[in-house]
Design a protein around this motif. Structure first.
Motif, PDB file in Angstrom:
ATOM      1  N   PHE A 115      39.344  34.098  53.418  1.00 48.66           N
ATOM      2  CA  PHE A 115      40.225  34.674  52.399  1.00 48.66           C
ATOM      3  C   PHE A 115      41.316  35.432  53.145  1.00 48.66           C
ATOM      4  CE2 PHE A 115      38.073  35.052  48.041  1.00 48.66           C
ATOM      5  CZ  PHE A 115      37.202  34.003  48.274  1.00 48.66           C
ATOM      6  N   ARG A 116      42.571  35.188  52.791  1.00 49.03           N
ATOM      7  CA  ARG A 116      43.682  35.919  53.404  1.00 49.03           C
ATOM      8  C   ARG A 116      44.442  36.657  52.321  1.00 49.03           C
ATOM      9  NH1 ARG A 116      46.165  30.987  56.933  1.00 49.03           N
ATOM     10  NH2 ARG A 116      44.470  30.791  58.446  1.00 49.03           N
ATOM     11  N   GLN A 117      44.289  37.965  52.317  1.00 46.32           N
ATOM     12  CA  GLN A 117      45.030  38.832  51.375  1.00 46.32           C
ATOM     13  C   GLN A 117      44.998  38.282  49.944  1.00 46.32           C
ATOM     14  OE1 GLN A 117      46.716  41.970  51.540  1.00 46.32           O
ATOM     15  NE2 GLN A 117      45.085  41.966  53.078  1.00 46.32           N
ATOM     16  N   VAL A 118      43.781  38.052  49.458  1.00 46.97           N
ATOM     17  CA  VAL A 118      43.624  37.444  48.138  1.00 46.97           C
ATOM     18  C   VAL A 118      43.714  38.504  47.034  1.00 46.97           C
ATOM     19  CG1 VAL A 118      41.913  36.357  46.621  1.00 46.97           C
ATOM     20  CG2 VAL A 118      42.340  35.417  48.904  1.00 46.97           C
ATOM     21  N   HIS A 119      44.586  38.219  46.067  1.00 46.97           N
ATOM     22  CA  HIS A 119      44.737  39.074  44.890  1.00 46.97           C
ATOM     23  C   HIS A 119      44.383  38.259  43.650  1.00 46.97           C
ATOM     24  CE1 HIS A 119      47.229  41.203  47.784  1.00 46.97           C
ATOM     25  NE2 HIS A 119      47.267  42.241  46.970  1.00 46.97           N
ATOM     26  N   LYS A 120      43.645  38.895  42.748  1.00 49.85           N
ATOM     27  CA  LYS A 120      43.296  38.207  41.504  1.00 49.85           C
ATOM     28  C   LYS A 120      43.233  39.226  40.366  1.00 49.85           C
ATOM     29  CE  LYS A 120      41.764  35.060  38.754  1.00 49.85           C
ATOM     30  NZ  LYS A 120      42.659  33.977  38.338  1.00 49.85           N
ATOM     31  N   SER A 121      43.905  38.914  39.276  1.00 53.83           N
ATOM     32  CA  SER A 121      43.820  39.799  38.109  1.00 53.83           C
ATOM     33  C   SER A 121      43.510  38.977  36.866  1.00 53.83           C
ATOM     34  CB  SER A 121      45.144  40.541  37.909  1.00 53.83           C
ATOM     35  OG  SER A 121      46.143  39.621  37.537  1.00 53.83           O
ATOM     36  N   TYR A 122      43.058  39.635  35.837  1.00 48.98           N
ATOM     37  CA  TYR A 122      42.869  38.998  34.531  1.00 48.98           C
ATOM     38  C   TYR A 122      43.789  39.699  33.551  1.00 48.98           C
ATOM     39  CZ  TYR A 122      38.572  36.994  36.463  1.00 48.98           C
ATOM     40  OH  TYR A 122      37.672  36.308  37.222  1.00 48.98           O
ATOM     41  N   SER A 123      44.307  38.945  32.579  1.00 49.47           N
ATOM     42  CA  SER A 123      45.140  39.644  31.601  1.00 49.47           C
ATOM     43  C   SER A 123      44.250  40.267  30.533  1.00 49.47           C
ATOM     44  CB  SER A 123      46.180  38.705  31.004  1.00 49.47           C
ATOM     45  OG  SER A 123      45.585  37.503  30.665  1.00 49.47           O
ATOM     46  N   THR A 124      44.602  41.480  30.180  1.00 47.01           N
ATOM     47  CA  THR A 124      43.876  42.204  29.129  1.00 47.01           C
ATOM     48  C   THR A 124      44.925  42.713  28.156  1.00 47.01           C
ATOM     49  OG1 THR A 124      44.072  44.396  30.129  1.00 47.01           O
ATOM     50  CG2 THR A 124      42.242  43.045  30.902  1.00 47.01           C
ATOM     51  N   PRO A 125      44.511  43.175  26.980  1.00 49.37           N
ATOM     52  CA  PRO A 125      45.496  43.698  26.021  1.00 49.37           C
ATOM     53  C   PRO A 125      46.313  44.848  26.614  1.00 49.37           C
ATOM     54  CG  PRO A 125      43.355  43.420  24.973  1.00 49.37           C
ATOM     55  CD  PRO A 125      43.150  43.136  26.423  1.00 49.37           C
ATOM     56  N   GLN A 126      45.742  45.537  27.621  1.00 49.99           N
ATOM     57  CA  GLN A 126      46.471  46.660  28.257  1.00 49.99           C
ATOM     58  C   GLN A 126      47.348  46.198  29.420  1.00 49.99           C
ATOM     59  OE1 GLN A 126      42.922  47.010  27.793  1.00 49.99           O
ATOM     60  NE2 GLN A 126      43.428  47.912  25.806  1.00 49.99           N
ATOM     61  N   GLY A 127      47.438  44.884  29.655  1.00 48.67           N
ATOM     62  CA  GLY A 127      48.191  44.359  30.797  1.00 48.67           C
ATOM     63  C   GLY A 127      47.222  43.815  31.837  1.00 48.67           C
ATOM     64  N   PRO A 128      47.758  43.361  33.000  1.00 51.67           N
ATOM     65  CA  PRO A 128      46.883  42.746  33.987  1.00 51.67           C
ATOM     66  C   PRO A 128      45.895  43.742  34.590  1.00 51.67           C
ATOM     67  CG  PRO A 128      49.134  42.903  34.808  1.00 51.67           C
ATOM     68  CD  PRO A 128      49.153  43.387  33.399  1.00 51.67           C
ATOM     69  N   GLN A 129      44.629  43.286  34.704  1.00 51.97           N
ATOM     70  CA  GLN A 129      43.610  44.127  35.346  1.00 51.97           C
ATOM     71  C   GLN A 129      43.300  43.502  36.706  1.00 51.97           C
ATOM     72  OE1 GLN A 129      39.667  43.681  33.798  1.00 51.97           O
ATOM     73  NE2 GLN A 129      38.815  45.145  35.260  1.00 51.97           N
ATOM     74  N   TYR A 130      43.655  44.231  37.789  1.00 52.88           N
ATOM     75  CA  TYR A 130      43.405  43.688  39.127  1.00 52.88           C
ATOM     76  C   TYR A 130      41.936  43.821  39.495  1.00 52.88           C
ATOM     77  CZ  TYR A 130      47.818  41.963  40.549  1.00 52.88           C
ATOM     78  OH  TYR A 130      48.918  41.163  40.642  1.00 52.88           O
ATOM     79  N   VAL A 131      41.313  42.695  39.855  1.00 52.70           N
ATOM     80  CA  VAL A 131      39.899  42.707  40.253  1.00 52.70           C
ATOM     81  C   VAL A 131      39.823  42.634  41.780  1.00 52.70           C
ATOM     82  CG1 VAL A 131      37.702  41.490  40.034  1.00 52.70           C
ATOM     83  CG2 VAL A 131      39.226  41.636  38.079  1.00 52.70           C
ATOM     84  N   LEU A 132      40.650  41.798  42.400  1.00 53.11           N
ATOM     85  CA  LEU A 132      40.703  41.714  43.857  1.00 53.11           C
ATOM     86  C   LEU A 132      42.121  42.101  44.289  1.00 53.11           C
ATOM     87  CD1 LEU A 132      38.829  38.313  44.454  1.00 53.11           C
ATOM     88  CD2 LEU A 132      37.860  40.611  44.303  1.00 53.11           C
ATOM     89  N   SER A 133      42.228  43.067  45.203  1.00 50.10           N
ATOM     90  CA  SER A 133      43.543  43.569  45.609  1.00 50.10           C
ATOM     91  C   SER A 133      43.705  43.491  47.124  1.00 50.10           C
ATOM     92  CB  SER A 133      43.718  45.023  45.180  1.00 50.10           C
ATOM     93  OG  SER A 133      43.275  45.220  43.876  1.00 50.10           O
ATOM     94  N   GLY A 134      43.859  42.281  47.625  1.00 51.68           N
ATOM     95  CA  GLY A 134      44.071  42.116  49.060  1.00 51.68           C
ATOM     96  C   GLY A 134      42.760  41.965  49.815  1.00 51.68           C
ATOM     97  N   VAL A 135      41.979  40.947  49.429  1.00 54.56           N
ATOM     98  CA  VAL A 135      40.675  40.712  50.084  1.00 54.56           C
ATOM     99  C   VAL A 135      40.847  39.790  51.289  1.00 54.56           C
ATOM    100  CG1 VAL A 135      38.450  39.542  49.797  1.00 54.56           C
ATOM    101  CG2 VAL A 135      39.230  41.163  48.085  1.00 54.56           C
ATOM    102  N   ASP A 136      40.357  40.253  52.443  1.00 57.31           N
ATOM    103  CA  ASP A 136      40.296  39.427  53.656  1.00 57.31           C
ATOM    104  C   ASP A 136      38.825  39.177  53.973  1.00 57.31           C
ATOM    105  OD1 ASP A 136      43.062  39.183  54.492  1.00 57.31           O
ATOM    106  OD2 ASP A 136      42.974  41.344  54.843  1.00 57.31           O
ATOM    107  N   LEU A 137      38.527  37.933  54.333  1.00 55.54           N
ATOM    108  CA  LEU A 137      37.124  37.582  54.596  1.00 55.54           C
ATOM    109  C   LEU A 137      37.094  36.398  55.541  1.00 55.54           C
ATOM    110  CD1 LEU A 137      34.038  37.572  53.616  1.00 55.54           C
ATOM    111  CD2 LEU A 137      34.790  36.027  51.831  1.00 55.54           C
TER     112      LEU A 137
END
Ligand SMILES: Nc1ncnc2c1ncn2[C@@H]1O[C@H](COP(=O)(O)OP(=O)(O)OP(=O)(O)O)[C@@H](O)[C@H]1O
Length: 223
Positions: free
Chosen positions: A4-26
């Motif tokens: 994983f190289r600087q992986v970012h992942k968010s889900y959209s929620t009614p309040q806007g995007p919710q970041y679950v992964l914020s720059g994961v390296d593995l």
């Protein structure tokens, strides 16, 4: 094997995007085993889905065997999954219309890697020889779990991804099944990335990382 190289992942929620992964390296090398821990909702399953190419990150890269998953079509990712990955998720995903032996054989055949000696070895080590002509619904939960592990390992995948593979079992059975899983992963020469809530389950693996606030922290769990 897996990167994983600087992986970012968010889900959209009614309040806007919710970041679950914020720059994961593995980095997981060939033959290495890694436990992934973290609180409920910290994003462990999200990370595993990205590793399997079942989902793609918004930013950053996931590579399997040096191949970037974002560069492949959906069909390409499915082919790579079939040939390279074994998946053990909490739902067993067994094929109800096939008996135990055929569940293993089909998985190996789909990967173009039939090996009757390896299949026989899996049946024997998983304690499923007596049940090889049974259908999944005729097996106890513990035996279905063993069969799910056998199916994932039938093609001798380069990488096994496991989400709480012993989560539904009592402690004694879980220890036995985990021991078998690690032994067969080593025999198969596979790398292993395993999500678990249990430090005891994580302890025998080569390394353990904790997912916390969208990032991976190194940690060696105490058994
Ligand atoms: N498809 C989705 N749409 C919106 N939000 C999602 C989706 N999938 C997961 N989430 C949210 O992302 C966060 C991480 O979920 P994830 O299932 O990856 O966590 P986890 O660490 O595996 O949790 P658990 O240990 O409880 O299984 C949670 O807040 C969850 O509600």
């Amino acid at each position: 094997m897996l990167e994983f190289r600087q992986v970012h992942k968010s889900y959209s929620t009614p309040q806007g995007p919710q970041y679950v992964l914020s720059g994961v390296d593995l980095r997981l090398a060939a033959g290495e085993s890694l436990a992934l821990m973290g609180e409920s909702g910290s994003g462990k399953s999200t990370l595993l889905h990205l590793a399997a190419g079942l989902d793609l990150p918004e930013r950053g890269e996931v590579l399997i065997g040096g191949t970037s998953l974002a560069g492949l079509s959906e069909t390409g990712r499915a082919t790579l999954r079939r040939h390279t990955l074994g998946l053990v998720f909490q739902q067993f995903h067994l094929i109800p219309s096939l008996n135990v032996a055929d569940n293993l054989l089909l998985q190996a055949r789909l990967a173009g890697r039939e090996d009757s000696r390896w299949t026989a070895r899996l049946l024997e080590r998983l304690g499923l020889v007596k049940h090889q002509h049974y259908y999944p619904e005729q097996l106890s939960g513990g035996l279905q779990q063993r069969l799910a592990i056998g199916r994932a390992l039938a093609p001798r995948p380069a990488l096994l991804l496991a989400d709480e593979p012993t989560g539904n079992l009592d402690e004694t059975t879980a220890d036995t099944v985990l021991g078998l899983l690690l032994e067969l992963v080593a025999e198969s020469g596979s790398s292993l990335l395993m999500v678990t809530h249990s430090p005891r389950v994580a302890a025998p693996l080569d390394a353990c990382l904790i997912l916390h606030h969208g990032r991976l922290l190194p940690e060696r769990p105490t058994p």
